[in-house]
Design a protein around this motif. Sequence first.
Motif, PDB file in Angstrom:
ATOM      1  N   SER A  61       0.830  -1.198   0.000  1.00  0.00           N
ATOM      2  CA  SER A  61       0.000   0.000   0.000  1.00  0.00           C
ATOM      3  C   SER A  61       0.865   1.250   0.000  1.00  0.00           C
ATOM      4  O   SER A  61       2.007   1.219   0.423  1.00  0.00           O
ATOM      5  N   THR A  62       0.308   2.354  -0.457  1.00  0.00           N
ATOM      6  CA  THR A  62       1.006   3.641  -0.362  1.00  0.00           C
ATOM      7  C   THR A  62       0.427   4.508   0.746  1.00  0.00           C
ATOM      8  O   THR A  62       0.919   5.590   1.005  1.00  0.00           O
ATOM      9  N   ARG A  90       9.160   2.760   0.602  1.00  0.00           N
ATOM     10  CA  ARG A  90       9.059   4.219   0.496  1.00  0.00           C
ATOM     11  C   ARG A  90       9.603   4.776  -0.812  1.00  0.00           C
ATOM     12  O   ARG A  90       9.022   5.677  -1.400  1.00  0.00           O
ATOM     13  N   ARG A  91      10.734   4.314  -1.279  1.00  0.00           N
ATOM     14  CA  ARG A  91      11.329   4.903  -2.488  1.00  0.00           C
ATOM     15  C   ARG A  91      10.571   4.524  -3.756  1.00  0.00           C
ATOM     16  O   ARG A  91      10.873   5.033  -4.829  1.00  0.00           O
ATOM     17  N   ALA A  92       9.597   3.666  -3.668  1.00  0.00           N
ATOM     18  CA  ALA A  92       8.760   3.362  -4.828  1.00  0.00           C
ATOM     19  C   ALA A  92       7.821   4.530  -5.127  1.00  0.00           C
ATOM     20  O   ALA A  92       7.237   4.608  -6.203  1.00  0.00           O
ATOM     21  N   ILE A  93       7.698   5.451  -4.168  1.00  0.00           N
ATOM     22  CA  ILE A  93       6.846   6.625  -4.333  1.00  0.00           C
ATOM     23  C   ILE A  93       7.660   7.717  -5.034  1.00  0.00           C
ATOM     24  O   ILE A  93       8.791   8.020  -4.642  1.00  0.00           O
ATOM     25  N   ALA A  94       7.110   8.306  -6.062  1.00  0.00           N
ATOM     26  CA  ALA A  94       7.848   9.215  -6.945  1.00  0.00           C
ATOM     27  C   ALA A  94       8.492  10.404  -6.235  1.00  0.00           C
ATOM     28  O   ALA A  94       9.619  10.768  -6.550  1.00  0.00           O
ATOM     29  N   LEU A 147      14.044   0.630   2.257  1.00  0.00           N
ATOM     30  CA  LEU A 147      13.218   0.880   3.434  1.00  0.00           C
ATOM     31  C   LEU A 147      11.792   0.408   3.192  1.00  0.00           C
ATOM     32  O   LEU A 147      11.136   0.835   2.245  1.00  0.00           O
ATOM     33  N   VAL A 148      11.313  -0.501   4.040  1.00  0.00           N
ATOM     34  CA  VAL A 148       9.937  -0.975   3.984  1.00  0.00           C
ATOM     35  C   VAL A 148       9.260  -0.566   5.282  1.00  0.00           C
ATOM     36  O   VAL A 148       9.725  -0.899   6.363  1.00  0.00           O
TER      37      VAL A 148
END
Length: 69
Positions: A17-18, A30-34, A44-45
Motif C-alpha cells: 500500500s502507499t 518508500r522509495r517506490a513513491i515518486a 526501506l519498507v
Amino acid sequence: AAAADSVCRAAALISNSTSLGGVESQWERRRAIANEPDTTPENLVRISVGIEDVEDLWSDIAQALQVGE
C-alpha cells in the motif's frame, strides 16, 4: 530496492500500500513513491500492523523475506 520490492509483493496476508493506517496490515517500500527524497534508503519498507493474528503475520513476513533473498 529489488529485494524490498520482492518482499512486499511476496506477502500473502500483508497488502502492499502507499497509504498506511487501516485495520488490515499493510506495508510499502518508500522509495517506490515518486516524490520520496533521495535520502530515503532504497530498501526501506514501512509496515502498519493491523488486527490479524500475530502468528499469521510473523509467518507471512518470514515467507516474504525468504522470497526477497
